[in-house]
Each structure stands twice: as structure tokens, then as C-alpha cells.
Design an enzyme around this catalytic site. Structure first.
Site, PDB file in Angstrom:
ATOM      1  N   LYS A  13       3.840 -28.775  31.528  1.00  0.00           N
ATOM      2  CA  LYS A  13       3.346 -27.625  31.978  1.00  0.00           C
ATOM      3  C   LYS A  13       3.639 -26.035  31.745  1.00  0.00           C
ATOM      4  CE  LYS A  13       7.932 -28.435  32.398  1.00  0.00           C
ATOM      5  NZ  LYS A  13       8.370 -29.288  32.256  1.00  0.00           N
ATOM      6  N   ARG A  88      14.760 -24.382  37.522  1.00  0.00           N
ATOM      7  CA  ARG A  88      15.354 -25.692  36.980  1.00  0.00           C
ATOM      8  C   ARG A  88      16.342 -26.641  38.298  1.00  0.00           C
ATOM      9  NH1 ARG A  88      13.475 -26.335  31.961  1.00  0.00           N
ATOM     10  NH2 ARG A  88      13.087 -28.132  30.169  1.00  0.00           N
ATOM     11  N   ARG A 127       4.499 -34.301  20.673  1.00  0.00           N
ATOM     12  CA  ARG A 127       4.975 -32.610  20.909  1.00  0.00           C
ATOM     13  C   ARG A 127       4.485 -31.815  19.438  1.00  0.00           C
ATOM     14  NH1 ARG A 127       7.532 -29.677  25.613  1.00  0.00           N
ATOM     15  NH2 ARG A 127       9.297 -31.079  25.071  1.00  0.00           N
ATOM     16  N   ARG A 160      10.344 -30.631  17.933  1.00  0.00           N
ATOM     17  CA  ARG A 160      11.600 -29.415  18.039  1.00  0.00           C
ATOM     18  C   ARG A 160      13.093 -30.559  17.738  1.00  0.00           C
ATOM     19  NH1 ARG A 160       9.581 -27.441  24.324  1.00  0.00           N
ATOM     20  NH2 ARG A 160      11.578 -28.265  24.760  1.00  0.00           N
ATOM     21  N   ARG A 171      17.269 -35.954  29.324  1.00  0.00           N
ATOM     22  CA  ARG A 171      16.970 -35.272  29.771  1.00  0.00           C
ATOM     23  C   ARG A 171      15.816 -35.495  30.804  1.00  0.00           C
ATOM     24  NH1 ARG A 171      12.647 -31.998  24.857  1.00  0.00           N
ATOM     25  NH2 ARG A 171      12.566 -30.272  26.545  1.00  0.00           N
TER      26      ARG A 171
END
Ligand code: ADP
Ligand code: AMP
Length: 213
Positions: A13, A88, A127, A160, A171
Site C-alpha cells: 500500500k 482499518r 522491508r 521497523r 497483524r
């Protein structure tokens, strides 16, 4: 043009929202980025948000909605924006919808970046992001020119805190329980567009540009 990005955590996203923002000249509004900036600056909001983010849980709707509505009320959002990571939950979407209706306005496109769970953990463990300018990379799929260094500003890239495997699993669970129902919500409003998020990020973007025009 007002756009909502939907998709699991790690679906791409943010990667796509940054490209959309650059091409269409609208701001990229990420609630996750706003929370992380607050954590970095040690604000009260940051402290509260961090306690949820570290567990892979959602920050409560009331707090999240308040910061989002403040952000989209700023001048640079007058001509539109691309929302990344908001809404969300159904209650978040309902508040946004009600606020836009008051202004005689609406979301034009909800773009669902579709990536199966199997790919997600791999995406998120690779990531890396820039703590200085917010650019995002993947160590295998979208690597920086020099390992560990941001192409755009030269800062050292970081992983992160919430991209650890256990947190990612939580998550994903939270995504399926609370966020996935938004696909139906926007479908009923007639603005949902699905794109295959498993292909190369440039190909995903080409599909999105076809939709947005
Ligand atoms: P989200 O904002 O949905 O959490 P990101 O845009 O941060 O996801 O992408 C998650 C990870 O996957 C990042 O490391 C990013 O560089 C990488 N990525 C994004 N799009 C693709 C793609 N189409 N193919 C492979 N990796 C991708
Ligand atoms: P993101 O950067 O979008 O992956 O978001 C990182 C984390 O910030 C999430 O796992 C949540 O803890 C929190 N967060 C971001 N956006 C929202 C939202 N709209 N509602 C609740 N929590 C959010």
C-alpha cells in the site's frame, strides 16, 4: 481525487501510495507514518500509539480518527489525498464517510492491493525503511543502490520494530478480523477496485494508473 488503499500489512500500500501521490500531485497520508513520527519525537500520542503498535494491535479508533481528520483538514488535502493504512476498521470508515458526506464529498476509489498471506511474512521481513525521509525498500525485491543506505537522502535504513515475525502474524490476524470487511464496505459503495499485488511494483502501479486514469 480521494483514494483509499486497502490490503494486508505488507501488501505494498505504502509503495503504491507514494507513487500515486507523486504522479497525481496529491498528499500521501499514512496514519502509520504519523504514529511513527510521533514516537520518534517522543510525544504523548507517540507513547500511547507505541504500546499498541508493538503488539501488532490497532491503535484505538477514537485516537486514530482524530489524527486523521486533523490531517485531511489541512490545506494541502483540499484537492484530494491518498490514504494509506486508514481506515482499518468499519467504525473508522463510517466516521470518514460521515465527515465527507457533510462536505458533500466522497471517496472516489478504494484500491485493494491483493497479496496472499503466504507472501506477506517474506515481504515484511525484507522491508527496510528510511527513518529520515520515509522511503521504503525491500532487501530482495526493491533494494537500495547501496545496501543499507537510502537512495533518496543517504540515511541509514532501519527495520521497523513491528516487522518481526511474531508481530507480523498478529497483524495479519487483526487484518483479517477487522480490516478485510472494508473490502465489502467499499464494494457496496461502488468504488472498490482490486489489483493483483503479487507482481512487480511497477506492474502494480500500471494497473492502478489504468484505473485512476
Ligand atoms: P504496506 O504499506 O502495505 O504495509 P509496503 O509498501 O511497505 O507495504 O511494502 C511491504 C514490503 O514489500 C516493502 O519492503 C516493499 O519494498 C515490498 N514491496 C512492495 N511492493 C512490492 C511488490 N510489488 N513486489 C515485491 N515487493 C514489494
Ligand atoms: P502501518 O504503517 O500502516 O503498517 O501501521 C503500523 C501500525 O500503526 C499498525 O499495526 C497499527 O498499530 C497502527 N495503525 C496505523 N494505522 C492505523 C489505523 N487506521 N487504525 C488503527 N491503528 C493503526
Amino acid at each position: 481525487m480521494k483514494i483509499v488503499m486497502l490490503g494486508a500489512p505488507g501488501a505494498g500500500k505504502g509503495t503504491q501510495a507514494k507513487m500515486i501521490a507523486a504522479k497525481y500531485g496529491i498528499p500521501h497520508v499514512s496514519t502509520g507514518d504519523i504514529f511513527r513520527a510521533n514516537i520518534k519525537n517522543g510525544t504523548e500520542l507517540g507513547k500511547e500509539a507505541k504500546s499498541y503498535m508493538d503488539k501488532g494491535a490497532l491503535v484505538p479508533d477514537e485516537l486514530t480518527v482524530r489524527i486523521l481528520l486533523d490531517r485531511v483538514a489541512q490545506d494541502d488535502c483540499a484537492k484530494g489525498y491518498v490514504l494509506d493504512g486508514f481506515p482499518r476498521t468499519i467504525p473508522q470508515a463510517e466516521v470518514l464517510d460521515a465527515e465527507l458526506t457533510k462536505l458533500n464529498d466522497k471517496i472516489d476509489f478504494a484500491i485493494n492491493v491483493d497479496v496472499p498471506d503466504e507472501n506477506i511474512v517474506r515481504r515484511m521481513s525484507g522491508r527496510r525503511s528510511c527513518p529520515s525521509c520515509g522511503a521504503t525498500y525491500h532487501i530482495v525485491h526493491i533494494p537500495p543502490k547501496q545496501e543499507g543506505v537510502c537512495d533518496k537522502c543517504g540515511a541509514a535504513l532501519v527495520q521497523r520494530d513491528d516487522d518481526k515475525e511474531e508481530t507480523v502474524k498478529n497483524r495479519l490476524k487483526v487484518y483479517h478480523e477487522q480490516t478485510q470487511p472494508l473490502i465489502d464496505f467499499y464494494e457496496k459503495k461502488g468504488v472498490l477496485q482490486n489489483v493483483d499485488g503479487t507482481v512487480d511494483s511497477e506492474e502494480v502501479f500500471a494497473a492502478i494508473v489504468k484505473i485512476l486514469g
